[in-house]
Write a protein that holds these residues in place. Structure first.
Motif, PDB file in Angstrom:
ATOM      1  N   TYR A 297       0.830  -1.204   0.000  1.00  9.26           N
ATOM      2  CA  TYR A 297       0.000   0.000   0.000  1.00  9.26           C
ATOM      3  C   TYR A 297       0.864   1.253   0.000  1.00  9.26           C
ATOM      4  CZ  TYR A 297       0.824  -0.124   5.089  1.00  9.26           C
ATOM      5  OH  TYR A 297       1.395  -0.178   6.330  1.00  9.26           O
ATOM      6  N   THR A 298       0.266   2.309  -0.507  1.00  2.95           N
ATOM      7  CA  THR A 298       0.908   3.623  -0.565  1.00  2.95           C
ATOM      8  C   THR A 298       0.279   4.523   0.477  1.00  2.95           C
ATOM      9  OG1 THR A 298       1.306   3.385  -2.938  1.00  2.95           O
ATOM     10  CG2 THR A 298       1.368   5.616  -2.041  1.00  2.95           C
ATOM     11  N   PHE A 299       1.095   5.283   1.197  1.00  2.00           N
ATOM     12  CA  PHE A 299       0.576   6.219   2.189  1.00  2.00           C
ATOM     13  C   PHE A 299      -0.179   7.353   1.495  1.00  2.00           C
ATOM     14  CE2 PHE A 299       3.330   5.819   6.253  1.00  2.00           C
ATOM     15  CZ  PHE A 299       2.900   4.515   6.395  1.00  2.00           C
ATOM     16  N   GLN A 300      -1.413   7.569   1.930  1.00  3.35           N
ATOM     17  CA  GLN A 300      -2.221   8.667   1.418  1.00  3.35           C
ATOM     18  C   GLN A 300      -3.004   9.302   2.552  1.00  3.35           C
ATOM     19  OE1 GLN A 300      -4.415   8.011  -2.353  1.00  3.35           O
ATOM     20  NE2 GLN A 300      -3.732   5.881  -2.204  1.00  3.35           N
ATOM     21  N   CYS A 301      -3.199  10.597   2.490  1.00  9.80           N
ATOM     22  CA  CYS A 301      -4.060  11.326   3.421  1.00  9.80           C
ATOM     23  C   CYS A 301      -4.880  12.309   2.585  1.00  9.80           C
ATOM     24  CB  CYS A 301      -3.227  12.064   4.475  1.00  9.80           C
ATOM     25  SG  CYS A 301      -2.395  10.974   5.643  1.00  9.80           S
ATOM     26  N   ARG A 302      -6.087  11.884   2.187  1.00  9.63           N
ATOM     27  CA  ARG A 302      -6.891  12.693   1.271  1.00  9.63           C
ATOM     28  C   ARG A 302      -8.367  12.537   1.625  1.00  9.63           C
ATOM     29  NH1 ARG A 302      -5.983  11.549  -4.738  1.00  9.63           N
ATOM     30  NH2 ARG A 302      -6.172   9.342  -4.197  1.00  9.63           N
ATOM     31  N   ARG A 303      -9.150  13.525   1.199  1.00  7.47           N
ATOM     32  CA  ARG A 303     -10.596  13.453   1.433  1.00  7.47           C
ATOM     33  C   ARG A 303     -11.346  14.285   0.402  1.00  7.47           C
ATOM     34  NH1 ARG A 303     -12.846  18.109   3.394  1.00  7.47           N
ATOM     35  NH2 ARG A 303     -11.624  19.492   4.750  1.00  7.47           N
ATOM     36  N   LEU A 304     -12.657  14.031   0.311  1.00  8.05           N
ATOM     37  CA  LEU A 304     -13.545  14.897  -0.451  1.00  8.05           C
ATOM     38  C   LEU A 304     -13.659  16.248   0.242  1.00  8.05           C
ATOM     39  CD1 LEU A 304     -16.541  12.516  -1.301  1.00  8.05           C
ATOM     40  CD2 LEU A 304     -14.897  13.472  -2.926  1.00  8.05           C
TER      41      LEU A 304
ATOM     42  N   ILE B  93      -9.434   8.900   2.942  1.00  6.43           N
ATOM     43  CA  ILE B  93      -8.472   7.818   3.146  1.00  6.43           C
ATOM     44  C   ILE B  93      -7.277   8.366   3.898  1.00  6.43           C
ATOM     45  CG2 ILE B  93      -9.118   6.307   1.245  1.00  6.43           C
ATOM     46  CD1 ILE B  93      -7.066   7.618  -0.491  1.00  6.43           C
ATOM     47  N   VAL B  94      -6.752   7.550   4.820  1.00 10.23           N
ATOM     48  CA  VAL B  94      -5.603   7.929   5.623  1.00 10.23           C
ATOM     49  C   VAL B  94      -4.592   6.793   5.616  1.00 10.23           C
ATOM     50  CG1 VAL B  94      -6.872   9.501   7.131  1.00 10.23           C
ATOM     51  CG2 VAL B  94      -6.676   7.082   7.757  1.00 10.23           C
ATOM     52  N   SER B  95      -3.358   7.109   5.959  1.00  9.63           N
ATOM     53  CA  SER B  95      -2.347   6.073   6.110  1.00  9.63           C
ATOM     54  C   SER B  95      -2.767   5.131   7.235  1.00  9.63           C
ATOM     55  CB  SER B  95      -1.001   6.719   6.425  1.00  9.63           C
ATOM     56  OG  SER B  95      -0.648   7.640   5.405  1.00  9.63           O
ATOM     57  N   PRO B  96      -2.439   3.845   7.130  1.00 11.09           N
ATOM     58  CA  PRO B  96      -3.016   2.860   8.048  1.00 11.09           C
ATOM     59  C   PRO B  96      -2.481   2.903   9.471  1.00 11.09           C
ATOM     60  CG  PRO B  96      -1.493   1.803   6.540  1.00 11.09           C
ATOM     61  CD  PRO B  96      -1.656   3.212   6.060  1.00 11.09           C
ATOM     62  N   PHE B  97      -1.302   3.453   9.705  1.00 14.55           N
ATOM     63  CA  PHE B  97      -0.755   3.440  11.054  1.00 14.55           C
ATOM     64  C   PHE B  97      -1.555   4.382  11.951  1.00 14.55           C
ATOM     65  CE2 PHE B  97       2.761   1.831   8.538  1.00 14.55           C
ATOM     66  CZ  PHE B  97       3.109   0.712   9.277  1.00 14.55           C
TER      67      PHE B  97
ATOM     68  N   ILE C 119      -6.562  12.800   9.493  1.00 13.73           N
ATOM     69  CA  ILE C 119      -5.541  13.107   8.493  1.00 13.73           C
ATOM     70  C   ILE C 119      -4.352  13.808   9.129  1.00 13.73           C
ATOM     71  CG2 ILE C 119      -5.077  14.643   6.524  1.00 13.73           C
ATOM     72  CD1 ILE C 119      -7.862  13.836   5.456  1.00 13.73           C
ATOM     73  N   LEU C 120      -4.611  14.741  10.049  1.00  8.16           N
ATOM     74  CA  LEU C 120      -3.519  15.437  10.724  1.00  8.16           C
ATOM     75  C   LEU C 120      -2.643  14.455  11.491  1.00  8.16           C
ATOM     76  CD1 LEU C 120      -2.110  18.057  11.652  1.00  8.16           C
ATOM     77  CD2 LEU C 120      -3.775  18.174  13.523  1.00  8.16           C
ATOM     78  N   ASN C 121      -3.276  13.579  12.275  1.00  5.73           N
ATOM     79  CA  ASN C 121      -2.505  12.611  13.054  1.00  5.73           C
ATOM     80  C   ASN C 121      -1.762  11.638  12.152  1.00  5.73           C
ATOM     81  OD1 ASN C 121      -2.963  12.689  16.194  1.00  5.73           O
ATOM     82  ND2 ASN C 121      -4.909  13.254  15.276  1.00  5.73           N
TER      83      ASN C 121
ATOM     84  N   ASN D   1       6.197   8.964  17.509  1.00  4.18           N
ATOM     85  CA  ASN D   1       4.955   8.823  16.746  1.00  4.18           C
ATOM     86  C   ASN D   1       5.072   7.672  15.753  1.00  4.18           C
ATOM     87  OD1 ASN D   1       2.569   9.138  15.357  1.00  4.18           O
ATOM     88  ND2 ASN D   1       2.721  11.353  15.211  1.00  4.18           N
ATOM     89  N   SER D   2       4.519   6.526  16.149  1.00  2.00           N
ATOM     90  CA  SER D   2       4.429   5.384  15.229  1.00  2.00           C
ATOM     91  C   SER D   2       2.992   5.173  14.797  1.00  2.00           C
ATOM     92  CB  SER D   2       4.942   4.118  15.918  1.00  2.00           C
ATOM     93  OG  SER D   2       4.112   3.761  17.006  1.00  2.00           O
ATOM     94  N   GLY D   3       2.191   6.253  14.923  1.00  2.00           N
ATOM     95  CA  GLY D   3       0.766   6.195  14.617  1.00  2.00           C
ATOM     96  C   GLY D   3      -0.038   6.460  15.871  1.00  2.00           C
ATOM     97  N   ARG D   4      -0.560   7.699  16.024  1.00  2.00           N
ATOM     98  CA  ARG D   4      -1.430   8.000  17.163  1.00  2.00           C
ATOM     99  C   ARG D   4      -2.715   7.204  16.999  1.00  2.00           C
ATOM    100  NH1 ARG D   4       2.601  10.058  19.978  1.00  2.00           N
ATOM    101  NH2 ARG D   4       3.245  12.159  19.396  1.00  2.00           N
ATOM    102  N   LEU D   5      -2.945   6.278  17.908  1.00  2.00           N
ATOM    103  CA  LEU D   5      -4.023   5.308  17.705  1.00  2.00           C
ATOM    104  C   LEU D   5      -5.389   5.953  17.847  1.00  2.00           C
ATOM    105  CD1 LEU D   5      -2.074   2.521  19.427  1.00  2.00           C
ATOM    106  CD2 LEU D   5      -3.102   2.265  17.179  1.00  2.00           C
TER     107      LEU D   5
END
Length: 531
Positions: free
Chosen positions: A287-294, A311-315, A362-364, A401-405
């Motif tokens: 997968y490719t990291f993405q942070c996007r929205r309508l 869509i956001v990155s999975p971490f 998306i920010l996190n 920051n390895s992904g704020r859960l």
């Protein structure tokens, strides 16, 4: 060979192709993933019928979304599948972070007692979809699941939408008052309406490998920065049911996704992680990291939720959890509008509240991506310095920051809410659960309808459409009403006493009131009838 036994769902010819007369439906849902199925169940609980269209006839291939947060599990519990998910899933709350060969620190996501649902479970998305489909079957008169029905066109009409559908038996059209687009990141509905995402695609790729093996790894989240088995990159390990382990490995932007998915390239990487070759590949993806929205989630009578909207990155586990929280926010509003209990403008507050939630995710996610995969010398210096300090200094741990859960989104800003109350509980927050002894759990007594929750206080006169509950550590004080017993005083500690909370159907706090006048005004505001 996948461990999960994929069984196709039964296709049947749509009524429209069997000579049924034309019919307008209140709601059509596109997409039978966790988001669309959850929306269908919630609508059914409100007595609203819907059609669910999906172009496939099996649950999702591969584990996909696996981390389900406490708040999402509470929503699933209200929908009737939460306990089953927890029973099957791997419960965890401890995360460990490593830098090279050293453990930097660990954290506990739910250190206190008194919650029905755990901080997180790991459960493959195919199980979640299976449980939701089976729950849908409890509503045969309200939920029409149509497999192998692919949407080919969507058009607005003055009072809803027109959907063109291709089935194995031919093409047909559906007219609907409301269309919910829950059809994922490659949304056909979004394409048909000419809509696109705004945001950022990060130049980073990760490999997902699900492997089946016998191992002694604990039920924890392990994340490595620059591990010795994958030098210069990042890695993540999670335990799933059925002796399946999720391993994520950073690949870099130059990696060829098709080459990296080949077993001859995946297997040596996994052997370096676990130290042996005694495992079987269950599923592989890149997968490719993405942070996007309508820009907006509401377009006339077409409403987007889940990955079709953002869509956001999975971490950080913010994708699937965010989608479930979307429909938790949306469905009660849609049900009130359809039943004539609220004006249509209430749906616009879904856009306001969940765009805010998406931006928070998306920010996190963007910050986590920048920390995990630094692209400049300054970013890398900052990251490595923080990791060096974190083992011994508390202040530095807050910067790792390895992904704020995933956490529930606060709605104190919303036009439906009132101001914060004196006890420090912010109006707009998702309710915190609490045990009630023989009466079960607090959250099992609220949700689905507006509820006035009195904590060691008398209930005022309630507006039509608002249920009333009294909770007290001394139920005998309230002989004239049914009172839930706060036997261990968790409710009192978490909510104070003498307050009356107006709780929304999605279990967020709409207001804290002192009397019937305030309660009535707050209810009118929370249902969109005043601003």
């Amino acid at each position: 060979m996948p461990r999960y036994d994929y069984q196709p769902f039964e296709y049947s010819t749509p009524p429209e192709l069997r000579g049924a007369s034309a019919h307008r439906y209140p709601v059509v849902i596109v997409g039978a993933g966790p988001v669309g199925l959850s929306a269908a169940i919630d609508l059914a609980l409100h007595g609203i019928s819907c059609i669910v269209l999906d172009d496939n006839d099996v649950v999702s291939r591969g584990s996909r979304a696996i981390c389900w947060s406490k708040r999402t599990l509470e929503i699933f519990d209200r929908l009737g599948v939460g306990e089953r998910m927890v029973e099957k899933g791997i419960t965890w709350k401890i995360g460990r972070l490593f830098h090279r060969e050293r453990e930097v620190w660990s954290f506990d996501l739910l250190p206190e007692e008194g919650h029905k649902m755990p901080a997180f479970i790991n459960l493959q998305q195919y199980y979640v979809e299976q449980y939701l489909v089976e729950r849908c079957r409890d509503f045969p008169d309200l939920i029409d699941l149509r497999w192998k029905n692919r949407v080919t066109d969507v058009a607005h009409d003055p009072n809803g939408a027109i959907v063109t559908v291709q089935s194995p038996d031919g093409s047909y059209r559906l007219e609907t008052d409301w269309l919910l687009a829950c059809d994922g990141a490659r949304s056909c509905v979004r394409s048909c309406l000419g809509l696109d995402f705004d945001g950022r695609v990060f130049e980073e790729r990760f490999l997902i490998a699900d492997v089946e093996m016998s191992a002694e790894f604990p039920a924890e989240r392990w994340f490595w920065f620059e591990p010795p088995f994958h030098k210069g990159q990042s890695a993540l390990l999670h335990k799933q049911p059925d002796n399946i382990y999720r391993i994520d490995l950073q690949l870099g932007w130059d990696a060829d996704p098709e080459e990296e998915k080949k077993p001859e390239n995946v297997i040596p990487r996994i052997e370096r992680v676990i130290g042996h070759g005694d495992f079987e590949l269950d599923w592989v993806s890149v997968y490719t990291f993405q942070c996007r929205r309508l820009d907006r989630f509401v377009h006339g009578r077409v409403v987007f939720a889940g990955d079709s909207a953002h869509i956001v990155s999975p971490f950080g586990a913010r994708g699937g959890n965010g989608g479930i929280q979307d429909v938790d926010n949306l469905v009660w509003k849609l049900a009130m509008v359809l039943s004539g209990e609220a004006p249509e403008c209430l749906i616009e507050t879904y856009n306001v509240e969940r765009v805010h939630g998406a931006d928070e995710n998306i920010l996190n996610s963007s910050r986590a991506t920048s920390f995990m995969t630094p692209k400049t010398d300054m970013e890398r210096l900052f990251r490595d310095s923080v990791l060096d300090l974190a083992a011994d200094h508390e202040f530095a741990r807050k910067l790792v920051n390895s992904g704020r859960l995933s956490r529930p989104c606060g709605l104190g800003f919303s036009p439906l809410q009132s101001s914060p109350n004196e006890s420090g509980h912010m109006v707009g927050a998702a309710m915190v659960d609490a045990p009630l002894g023989a009466d079960g759990w607090l959250l099992n007594h609220v949700g689905g309808r507006f509820t006035a929750l009195a904590i060691d206080a008398d209930l005022p006169e309630l507006p039509d459409g608002v249920d009333g509950i009294v909770v007290s550590s001394d139920p005998q004080r309230f002989d004239d009403v049914s009172c839930l017993h706060d036997a261990e005083k968790f409710v009192k500690r978490r909510y104070g006493e003498g307050s009356i909370y107006l709780v929304r159907p999605d279990q967020h706090i709409a207001a804290i009131c002192r009397d019937a006048t305030e309660l009535s005004a707050a209810w009118l505001r929370a249902t969109g009838r005043t601003t």
